[in-house]
Design a protein around this motif. Structure first.
Motif, PDB file in Angstrom:
ATOM      1  N   VAL A   9       0.811  -1.220   0.000  1.00 40.38           N
ATOM      2  CA  VAL A   9       0.000   0.000   0.000  1.00 40.38           C
ATOM      3  C   VAL A   9       0.849   1.276   0.000  1.00 40.38           C
ATOM      4  CG1 VAL A   9      -2.041  -1.023   1.017  1.00 40.38           C
ATOM      5  CG2 VAL A   9      -0.264  -0.122   2.508  1.00 40.38           C
ATOM      6  N   GLY A  10       2.155   1.122   0.092  1.00 39.19           N
ATOM      7  CA  GLY A  10       3.017   2.306  -0.009  1.00 39.19           C
ATOM      8  C   GLY A  10       4.018   2.054  -1.114  1.00 39.19           C
ATOM      9  N   GLU A  11       5.250   2.465  -0.919  1.00 39.84           N
ATOM     10  CA  GLU A  11       6.283   2.140  -1.903  1.00 39.84           C
ATOM     11  C   GLU A  11       7.267   1.202  -1.219  1.00 39.84           C
ATOM     12  OE1 GLU A  11       7.979   5.547  -4.392  1.00 39.84           O
ATOM     13  OE2 GLU A  11       6.655   6.558  -2.997  1.00 39.84           O
ATOM     14  N   THR A  40       1.017   0.384   8.341  1.00 43.35           N
ATOM     15  CA  THR A  40       2.341   0.016   7.844  1.00 43.35           C
ATOM     16  C   THR A  40       3.343   0.995   8.440  1.00 43.35           C
ATOM     17  OG1 THR A  40       2.349   1.489   5.941  1.00 43.35           O
ATOM     18  CG2 THR A  40       1.233  -0.611   5.659  1.00 43.35           C
ATOM     19  N   ASP A  41       4.617   0.834   8.055  1.00 46.09           N
ATOM     20  CA  ASP A  41       5.633   1.766   8.560  1.00 46.09           C
ATOM     21  C   ASP A  41       5.314   3.189   8.167  1.00 46.09           C
ATOM     22  OD1 ASP A  41       6.933  -0.404   9.459  1.00 46.09           O
ATOM     23  OD2 ASP A  41       8.346  -0.539   7.794  1.00 46.09           O
ATOM     24  N   LYS A  42       4.631   3.336   7.033  1.00 45.93           N
ATOM     25  CA  LYS A  42       4.425   4.682   6.503  1.00 45.93           C
ATOM     26  C   LYS A  42       3.109   5.302   6.941  1.00 45.93           C
ATOM     27  CE  LYS A  42       7.363   5.138   2.594  1.00 45.93           C
ATOM     28  NZ  LYS A  42       7.581   6.153   1.592  1.00 45.93           N
ATOM     29  N   ALA A  43       2.055   4.514   6.945  1.00 46.84           N
ATOM     30  CA  ALA A  43       0.748   5.121   7.136  1.00 46.84           C
ATOM     31  C   ALA A  43      -0.271   4.095   7.594  1.00 46.84           C
ATOM     32  CB  ALA A  43       0.265   5.730   5.817  1.00 46.84           C
ATOM     33  N   THR A  44      -1.351   4.581   8.174  1.00 49.19           N
ATOM     34  CA  THR A  44      -2.506   3.733   8.447  1.00 49.19           C
ATOM     35  C   THR A  44      -3.516   4.008   7.343  1.00 49.19           C
ATOM     36  OG1 THR A  44      -2.072   3.799  10.784  1.00 49.19           O
ATOM     37  CG2 THR A  44      -4.291   3.176  10.114  1.00 49.19           C
ATOM     38  N   VAL A  45      -3.919   2.964   6.630  1.00 46.78           N
ATOM     39  CA  VAL A  45      -4.793   3.173   5.472  1.00 46.78           C
ATOM     40  C   VAL A  45      -5.948   2.177   5.488  1.00 46.78           C
ATOM     41  CG1 VAL A  45      -2.907   4.010   4.021  1.00 46.78           C
ATOM     42  CG2 VAL A  45      -3.497   1.597   3.959  1.00 46.78           C
TER      43      VAL A  45
END
Lengths: 413, 358
Positions: A9-11, A40-45
């Motif tokens: 869901v991120g890169e 995830t490490d980057k964001a909650t989606v």
């Protein structure tokens, strides 16, 4: 069966943690309907369903970590899949060794080795070294429990939901003034009692004006808005109703109740009750208008249920007849002083909107240097500023004004 | 930050001022359709990325009026040098939703055959060069193209889009300076959406606005309500006409707001307050335009719903078509850069094809 593989869901994301399943097994979902919240490490989606169908198996529970590419939910697609569903379906069947098109009640939960301990909760080690799944962390936050101080009874000291109950029972109980009061502390001045006529306690029966006012003014920051309404048409319409063989006049109050209810039906956030325990605003479907009805023994609270669907005559009959049994979502009161033109409606907690109605008065209207007699009605609104901002309040006031200034549509309704 | 009040013709409820420009009904509805399509395509792409069906996306939600209003003021043969989030410009200029999705799925049918970064659209058919993730690099290109057009006696102009973050780049200065010195027929269109990924506009400049920067380069800068499609259209139209008439460049600053994250790889809740976003949503350009169309009896609610349903169907069909698309052939990796494929690339592709078999 459509195996939904955990997407990147991120890169370059490697894995994600399931925070919250929005759907349950057995639920039907549409394509693109949100089904789960992941972190995830980057964001909650939020992730939505790529196909329409029935949720067959939730493979990973809340709190568990899924590696990108692992099937994490199985969806049984609807009978007539779209072209693209067929495509994905075909692909997943090619990849899955044992496709099973028939719905079944139990499906094997494929989990990578090493995952999935007892109770379907996997250890989540945080930087602080506390073992607790997010669902427990969220619940702890909700209950105001410091998770670091909770003794975990699960494997390796992992904190389980039950452990929170233990912690709650030992935590100090909130005072009767409500959770909000605990967040602040005031220095209160001591009152000089040398010259006392009488001492009156605040204690008052539950539901009394005094108690409600104390609660609403303590918890709910009010903001007030007053409007003047050009009421020539309203005055004329109410007069005509009487001429047309009605034995009693329709009071302007009934028209205000109706207009307010119609406008609130359009702005459901303002027809709502505040749940202070959860800090949530509960929007209500029906507009139940409570009126502080003047009687010889003082104001009596009378409610019109579903006032937005009712006719003016009916509203007036209900009010005169003593009101109906419904949870009020807004309160209307009436000026006691005919010369007053603005008053602060004190909200009736947990409502977020309150209105005070003035009388329908004759006023001079100046136009092109000529004066004539016109009619005007004033309304004051208060809102709970934690939930309602000036813009929303103004929109409601403007809609009420619009309905009362041109009452034809409302009278027909 | 902007000191001068931004140009505005429609208030947030869609009420026009008496001096609002009046456009033909047909054009207004074309603009509405393009705005709805942009919004709808963005929603769909965000979902597709979260489902793992496309790799990356950056939405322009809340900024549609800047793209559509400015696109409507351009001529077909004008050139578009996008920054980011100018997909709506292409949609207004007739680019199909199907091409959009073929690009994102990286199919053989896509214009760039899957060889460009997802979401970085370009197509000769609509005179649009590629989106650029490198900040402000498109701006000197745009000035160069504009200068060249005038040199050749062609009256096409360049529309150079940028964001607030790009104004901190050296290329911005270079482009503005050359444009001013040469009186190049270029219009700089700056989406001040308040956030350059996680850097707020307050940290971008000490100037009182972005528009005022034009003054230092000897031409006009103007602040425009970027969520008012009529104001964007009118300001761009006037700037484009000036450029075409040889009266030089203009910088327009569109006051708008980036409602979503910078891209699907960004989580804006980590650096900005949700209340700021909620306030911005109340200035939504699409609902403002919608209310205007209904209020002025240009369209009925039902007419607009028909457009919305139609767009919905178009998007659905385009997603299906793109998912059915074929993957690009391996050889396409070395094509379309040189007129004929050079020997070293021939050799490489030959070697690669032997791996493919095993």
């Amino acid at each position: 069966m459509f195996e939904f593989k955990f997407p990147d869901v991120g890169e370059g994301i490697h894995e994600g943690e399931i925070v919250n399943w929005i759907v349950d097994e057995g639920d039907h979902v549409d394509e693109d309907e949100d089904i789960v919240e992941v972190m995830t490490d980057k964001a909650t989606v939020q992730i939505s369903a790529p196909v329409a169908g029935t949720i067959q198996t939730i493979v990973y529970d809340e709190g568990e970590t899924v590696t990108v590419g692992e099937p994490f939910v199985l969806i049984n697609p609807d009978e007539e899949p779209t072209l693209q569903d067929e495509e994905t379906l075909k692909r997943s069947e090619e990849e899955a060794p044992t496709p099973d098109p028939a719905p079944r009640t139990e499906a094997p939960a494929p989990r990578p080795a090493g995952n999935g301990e007892a109770q379907g909760v996997i250890q989540t080690r945080t930087p602080e070294g506390i073992l607790a799944p997010p669902s427990v962390r969220i619940e702890a936050r909700k209950r105001g429990i410091d998770i670091a101080k909770v003794q975990g009874s699960g494997p390796a000291g992992r904190i389980l939901m039950e452990d929170l109950d233990q912690a709650t029972s030992t935590a100090p109980k909130p005072t009767s003034r409500g959770a909000e009061m605990d967040r602040f502390s005031f220095d209160v001045p001591s009152v000089d009692r040398d010259d006392v006529l009488r001492i009156e306690p605040l204690e008052a029966p539950a539901g009394s004006t005094r108690q409600t006012a104390h609660r609403s003014t303590t918890l709910q920051p009010h903001f007030t808005l007053a409007i003047r309404i050009q009421a020539d048409a309203l005055d004329q319409a109410l007069g005509q109703a009487q001429v047309q063989g009605e034995e009693r006049a329709i009071e302007p109050l009934a028209a205000v109740v109706k207009a307010l209810a119609q406008a609130l039906a359009k702005h459901p956030r303002l027809n709502a009750l505040v749940d202070e325990d959860t800090d949530e605003l509960v929007h209500r479907e029906e507009v139940n208008v409570q009126v502080a009805w003047p009687t010889e023994e003082g104001a009596q609270l009378r409610t019109v249920a579903g006032a937005h669907h009712r006719g003016l005559r009916e509203i007036q009959d209900v009010l005169e007849g003593g009101g109906e049994d419904a949870v009020p979502t807004v309160t209307v009161s009436i000026f006691h002083d005919e010369d007053a033109f603005v008053s602060t409606p004190v909200l009736v907690h947990p409502q977020v909107t309150g209105v005070v109605v003035g009388s329908l008065d004759e006023v001079p209207v100046l136009k092109e240097g000529q004066a004539r007699v016109g009619h005007e009605l004033t309304l004051s609104f208060s809102f709970d500023h934690r939930w309602v901002d000036g813009y929303d309040g103004a929109l409601l006031a403007e809609d009420v004004r619009g309905l009362l200034a041109k009452p034809e549509a409302m009278l027909l309704g | 930050m902007a000191v001068a009040e931004p140009l505005q013709y429609l208030d947030p409820k869609g009420t026009p001022t008496p001096d609002a420009p009046s456009l033909a009904e047909e054009q207004l509805l074309r603009m509405y359709r393009a705005m709805v399509t942009t919004r709808r395509v963005d929603d769909q792409c965000m979902k597709l990325q979260r489902q793992g069906r496309i790799g990356f996306y950056g939405a322009s939600t809340g900024e549609e009026a800047t793209a559509i209003g400015s696109a409507a003021a351009l001529r077909e043969d004008d050139w578009v040098f996008p920054g980011l989030r100018q997909g709506g410009v292409m949609l207004y200029r007739g680019w199909s939703v199907e091409k959009w999705f073929h690009h994102l799925f990286g199919t053989e049918q896509a214009v760039e055959k899957g060889r460009s970064m997802p979401c970085h659209f370009s197509d000769r058919d609509v005179n649009q060069v590629s989106w650029s993730s490198c900040m402000a690099t498109q701006l000197p290109h745009a000035v160069g193209m504009a200068y060249a057009a005038r040199y050749k006696g062609d009256d096409a102009i360049a529309a150079a889009y940028l964001g607030d973050g790009a104004t901190s780049e050296g290329d911005f200065h270079t482009a503005m300076n050359f444009a001013g010195v040469w009186d190049a027929p270029v219009v700089f269109l700056c989406n001040n959406n308040k956030w350059a990924i996680s850097v707020p506009v307050e940290k971008q400049t000490a100037s009182e606005s972005l528009a005022i920067k034009a003054k230092a380069y000897g031409f006009e800068g103007k602040t425009v309500d970027g969520n008012d499609v009529l104001a964007v259209y009118d300001a761009t139209k006037k700037a484009v006409e000036r450029a075409r008439d040889g009266e030089g460049p203009t910088l327009l600053e569109f006051d708008t707001y980036r409602i979503r994250g910078h891209s699907t790889s960004d989580d804006p809740t980590r650096y900005r307050d949700e209340s700021e976003v909620e306030a911005a949503k109340r200035r939504d350009p699409l609902s403002r335009f919608r209310m205007y169309l209904i209020r002025e009896s240009i369209a009925t609610q039902r007419d607009l719903e028909t457009i919305e349903e139609d767009v919905q169907g178009e998007v659905r069909a385009a997603v299906n078509a793109a998912e059915e698309g074929t993957p690009p052939p391996l050889e396409s990796m070395v094509k379309d850069v040189y007129e004929t494929v050079p020997w070293h690339l021939e050799e490489q592709i030959e070697e690669l094809s032997t791996f493919k078999e095993t």
